[in-house]
Design a protein around this motif. Structure first.
Motif, mmCIF file in Angstrom:
data_model
loop_
_atom_site.group_PDB
_atom_site.id
_atom_site.type_symbol
_atom_site.label_atom_id
_atom_site.label_comp_id
_atom_site.label_asym_id
_atom_site.label_seq_id
_atom_site.Cartn_x
_atom_site.Cartn_y
_atom_site.Cartn_z
ATOM 1 N N MET A 1 1.041 -1.058 0.171
ATOM 2 C CA MET A 1 0.035 -0.130 0.026
ATOM 3 C C MET A 1 0.943 1.381 -0.078
ATOM 4 N N LEU A 2 0.316 2.237 -0.728
ATOM 5 C CA LEU A 2 1.180 3.435 -0.789
ATOM 6 C C LEU A 2 0.530 4.463 0.394
ATOM 7 N N GLN A 3 1.635 4.527 1.440
ATOM 8 C CA GLN A 3 1.221 5.266 2.594
ATOM 9 C C GLN A 3 1.447 6.784 2.521
ATOM 10 N N GLU A 4 2.419 7.345 1.758
ATOM 11 C CA GLU A 4 2.869 8.731 1.633
ATOM 12 C C GLU A 4 3.353 9.092 0.217
ATOM 13 N N LEU A 5 3.203 10.034 -0.282
ATOM 14 C CA LEU A 5 3.636 10.688 -1.588
ATOM 15 C C LEU A 5 4.096 12.110 -1.581
ATOM 16 N N THR A 6 5.136 12.389 -1.633
ATOM 17 C CA THR A 6 5.879 13.699 -1.885
ATOM 18 C C THR A 6 6.179 14.012 -3.154
ATOM 19 N N ILE A 7 5.811 15.337 -3.577
ATOM 20 C CA ILE A 7 6.017 15.739 -4.930
ATOM 21 C C ILE A 7 6.577 17.212 -4.764
ATOM 22 N N LYS A 8 7.877 17.612 -5.525
ATOM 23 C CA LYS A 8 8.471 18.559 -5.383
ATOM 24 C C LYS A 8 8.750 18.965 -6.732
ATOM 25 N N ASN A 9 8.244 20.423 -7.333
ATOM 26 C CA ASN A 9 8.603 20.754 -8.586
ATOM 27 C C ASN A 9 8.445 20.026 -9.808
ATOM 28 N N LEU B 1 -0.769 -7.606 -5.170
ATOM 29 C CA LEU B 1 -0.259 -5.948 -5.084
ATOM 30 C C LEU B 1 -0.625 -5.222 -4.030
ATOM 31 N N THR B 2 0.056 -4.260 -3.597
ATOM 32 C CA THR B 2 -0.293 -3.400 -2.576
ATOM 33 C C THR B 2 -0.980 -2.085 -3.002
ATOM 34 N N SER B 3 -0.968 -1.828 -4.236
ATOM 35 C CA SER B 3 -1.720 -0.751 -4.696
ATOM 36 C C SER B 3 -2.323 -0.936 -6.213
ATOM 37 N N ILE B 4 -3.300 -0.610 -6.366
ATOM 38 C CA ILE B 4 -3.921 -0.859 -8.116
ATOM 39 C C ILE B 4 -4.503 0.888 -8.148
ATOM 40 N N VAL B 5 -4.015 1.424 -9.071
ATOM 41 C CA VAL B 5 -4.504 2.712 -9.485
ATOM 42 C C VAL B 5 -5.163 2.724 -10.911
ATOM 43 N N PHE B 6 -6.304 3.455 -10.804
ATOM 44 C CA PHE B 6 -7.336 3.331 -11.972
ATOM 45 C C PHE B 6 -7.220 4.993 -12.338
ATOM 46 N N ASP B 7 -6.799 5.218 -13.692
ATOM 47 C CA ASP B 7 -6.666 6.596 -14.079
ATOM 48 C C ASP B 7 -7.811 6.571 -15.343
ATOM 49 N N GLU B 8 -8.892 7.150 -14.915
ATOM 50 C CA GLU B 8 -10.053 7.525 -15.683
ATOM 51 C C GLU B 8 -10.442 6.114 -16.530
ATOM 52 N N VAL B 9 -10.385 5.125 -16.012
ATOM 53 C CA VAL B 9 -10.890 3.713 -16.596
ATOM 54 C C VAL B 9 -12.567 3.813 -16.955
ATOM 55 N N GLY C 1 9.061 -2.369 -8.790
ATOM 56 C CA GLY C 1 7.599 -1.636 -8.725
ATOM 57 C C GLY C 1 6.749 -2.419 -9.074
ATOM 58 N N GLN C 2 6.809 -3.587 -9.594
ATOM 59 C CA GLN C 2 5.734 -4.623 -10.116
ATOM 60 C C GLN C 2 5.082 -5.221 -8.714
ATOM 61 N N PHE C 3 5.985 -5.242 -7.834
ATOM 62 C CA PHE C 3 5.343 -5.457 -6.456
ATOM 63 C C PHE C 3 4.582 -4.436 -5.594
ATOM 64 N N LEU C 4 4.695 -3.099 -6.225
ATOM 65 C CA LEU C 4 4.283 -2.258 -5.201
ATOM 66 C C LEU C 4 2.904 -1.447 -6.012
ATOM 67 N N VAL C 5 2.923 -1.414 -7.286
ATOM 68 C CA VAL C 5 1.809 -0.687 -7.885
ATOM 69 C C VAL C 5 1.335 -1.081 -9.075
ATOM 70 N N ASP C 6 0.204 -1.087 -9.553
ATOM 71 C CA ASP C 6 -0.469 -1.381 -10.788
ATOM 72 C C ASP C 6 -1.336 -0.546 -11.227
ATOM 73 N N ILE C 7 -0.741 0.079 -12.474
ATOM 74 C CA ILE C 7 -1.342 1.414 -12.817
ATOM 75 C C ILE C 7 -2.157 1.082 -14.038
ATOM 76 N N GLN C 8 -3.568 1.412 -13.950
ATOM 77 C CA GLN C 8 -4.318 1.077 -15.040
ATOM 78 C C GLN C 8 -5.034 2.292 -15.750
ATOM 79 N N GLY C 9 -4.726 2.702 -16.808
ATOM 80 C CA GLY C 9 -4.894 3.937 -17.434
ATOM 81 C C GLY C 9 -5.970 3.662 -18.578
ATOM 82 N N GLN C 10 -6.547 4.729 -19.226
ATOM 83 C CA GLN C 10 -7.581 4.590 -20.404
ATOM 84 C C GLN C 10 -7.172 3.620 -21.244
#
Length: 556
Positions: free
Chosen positions: A1-9, A453-461, A122-131
């Motif tokens: 699971m994604l606990q925290e996300l930090t983004i800069k610039n 998988l710890t996280s699955i992300v759906f991007d406007e599916v 990364g394949q153990f951490l998150v699976d991103i499913q986009g359009q």
């Protein structure tokens, strides 16, 4: 699971820190606010390629950092051990730094890793499913992998046994091929080594032999000089006219008469006496050597021939007899180890035949397990498709047999029909874009329970659907969130209402620059946001009421 996300610039994000929880989280906001940018940032943590276009205008670099729960899979632990990355229960920190020069640095728990290894992690951490990520279904070569991911530990053990046998089979097959290709050159080498072994062995060399032979040759070639020197010396000391030895003996006797008178005289007497006996011994030895001397010209020839043989062997095999004998030991060992006998190929081919039979048996077991598993997958997919209002769809896993490869002997392709009375056809030729999205969602619903998988992300599916289908998609994503953290970017109020948590992404203009802001919505704020998603620009009492109703239904 994604606990925290930090983004800069990063893109239009100046600085952002987000905390995530388990379950289903919806990310909503107006188009262009930066929702997909957040997903792009998560993609970088999973090993996606970077670009300097990601760096915020006016900045020299950008940073993306994520804290993930530690994956539980044994394969992940093995990967961390292989890469030398220390882990603990606190989690896994993944960081990407991108410089304006284009240089990208990836770190996992502080250790720099290559992009390829970051993808493996990364394949153990998150699976991103986009359009467009349903394109995986549009490539039949990926269908076997998707089917295998449905397998349990018993299936994976069968597959591992097959793959172990396959690699052993390939290794032996290459050995046989190499044997056949190199047989002639190998036989030639064996012939050469055998000749060399015989040549050196027949010489019967011994260490120190050359020095002794050279000394003997020196004597033989200087025979006359030795005879003349010994004869002269012998005559000088024993000649009747000038008998030097007798004269020294007389002198010794005379000196003995005065030796007792003075210690100096005694010393002189002793020296002369000693010299006399030494010379006597020398004369006897000279006489013996003269008696022994005999010119053996045949022996000289033998010595010269032996030295010439040693010289020839030194020119071929080394600078000394010791080196030649060491080389002899080496080639003898190689000949002893070499097994290029006439029946070697026959034995190898017999072993290859046995391994091929074993591999065939394991491939058949793997195929049987896959077909049994395919039936369960077909049933599970059809149940999921019914929930997604594709109740008339029929899904089937089609098998074809191929030659041995690392995955077995199976070629798998998904077939489907979405209309009653229509025959099953390849999924890539039949299903529409919306149908493909629902098939992929059905697969994810099933696989989220098995893939770990710890996280699955759906991007406007959910783009392009509405009404009851939208509600069904929301239900499926929610179900996935029960087994894996589900992060969902959506424009559908039904999907947003179903989420356990909702993040609102908006953009602001500050000092002429666009900034992205993110906030977690309260229950009251969620009503307003879902009402906006329902109505658009103008929110009415009716849309607010409808929004409340959606949230209440979702809770039920």
């Amino acid at each position: 699971m994604l606990q925290e996300l930090t983004i800069k610039n990063f893109a239009i994000i100046s600085s952002l820190h987000l905390g995530f929880t388990d379950g289903m989280t919806a990310l909503t906001g107006e188009t262009g606010a930066g929702k997909s940018i957040i997903i792009d940032a998560v993609s970088l943590l999973a090993g996606a390629r970077s670009s300097i276009e990601y760096i915020r205008q006016g900045s020299d670099k950008c940073l993306v950092e994520g804290l993930f729960d530690l994956p539980k899979q044994h394969e992940f632990s093995l990967l961390m051990e292989e890469l030398g990355i220390e882990v603990d229960e606190a989690g896994l920190i993944v960081q990407r730094d991108l410089n304006i020069s284009g240089k990208s640095v990836s770190r996992v728990n502080g250790r720099i890793v290559t992009l390829a290894n970051l993808r493996r992690i990364g394949q153990f951490l998150v699976d991103i499913q986009g359009q467009n990520d349903h394109q995986e279904l549009m490539h039949p070569e990926s269908h076997l992998r998707l089917l295998d991911s449905f397998g349990d530990s018993a299936f994976q053990e069968k597959k591992n046994r097959y793959q172990t046998a396959y690699h052993s089979y390939i290794t032996l097959m290459n050995q046989v091929r190499k044997f056949k290709q190199n047989e002639q050159s190998f036989v030639q080498r064996i012939d050469m080594l055998t000749f060399q072994q015989e040549e050196i062995g027949n010489a019967e060399l011994s260490i120190g032999e050359e020095e002794k032979l050279m000394e003997e040759r020196e004597k033989l070639t200087n025979y006359q000089k030795i005879v003349d020197s010994l004869s002269y010396s012998y005559q000088a000391m024993t000649n009747e006219e000038t008998n030097s030895l007798d004269a020294i003996g007389s002198a010794s006797q005379e000196l003995q008469t005065i030796a007792s008178l003075d210690t100096d005289y005694e010393g002189i007497s002793d020296n002369v006496h000693s010299a006399y006996y030494l010379l006597q011994d020398a004369v006897s030895e000279i006489g013996r050597q003269l008696d022994l001397l005999e010119l053996d010209e045949e022996r000289l020839d033998i010595v010269n021939e032996r030295l010439e043989l040693i010289h020839q062997l030194k020119r071929k095999y080394g600078d000394s007899i010791e080196i030649i004998l060491n080389y002899y030991d080496q080639i003898s060992e190689e000949l002893l180890d070499s097994d290029f006998s006439g029946d070697k190929l026959e034995r190898l081919e017999k072993e290859l035949y046995e391994k091929e039979n074993e591999l065939q048996h394991l491939a058949e077991m793997l195929q049987a397990a896959r077909k049994k598993m395919a039936k369960k997958l077909e049933s599970a997919i059809q149940n999921e498709l019914k929930d997604l209002y594709m109740e008339n769809a029929r899904f089937e896993v089609s098998f074809k047999e191929s030659s041995f490869n690392a995955e077995g002997v199976d070629e798998v392709e998904f077939y489907i029909t979405t209309n009653p009375g229509e025959p099953l056809k390849p999924l890539v030729k039949v299903a529409s874009g919306g149908e493909i999205s629902r098939v992929m969602l059905a697969l994810k619903t099933i696989f989220s329970k098995t893939q770990g998988l710890t996280s699955i992300v759906f991007d406007e599916v959910d783009t392009g659907v509405s009404g009851r289908v939208a509600q069904a998609i929301a239900d499926k994503i929610y179900q996935i969130g029960l087994n894996s953290q589900a992060l969902c970017i959506t424009h559908l109020p039904q999907v947003a209402a179903k989420a356990d948590h909702q993040l609102f992404i908006r953009k602001e203009i500050v000092d002429g620059r666009t900034l992205t802001k993110v906030e977690e919505l309260t229950e009251r704020d969620r009503i307003d946001e879902i009402a906006r998603m329902l109505a658009g620009a103008e929110i009415t009492d009716l849309t607010v009421k409808h929004a409340k109703e959606l949230l209440q239904l979702a809770k039920k």
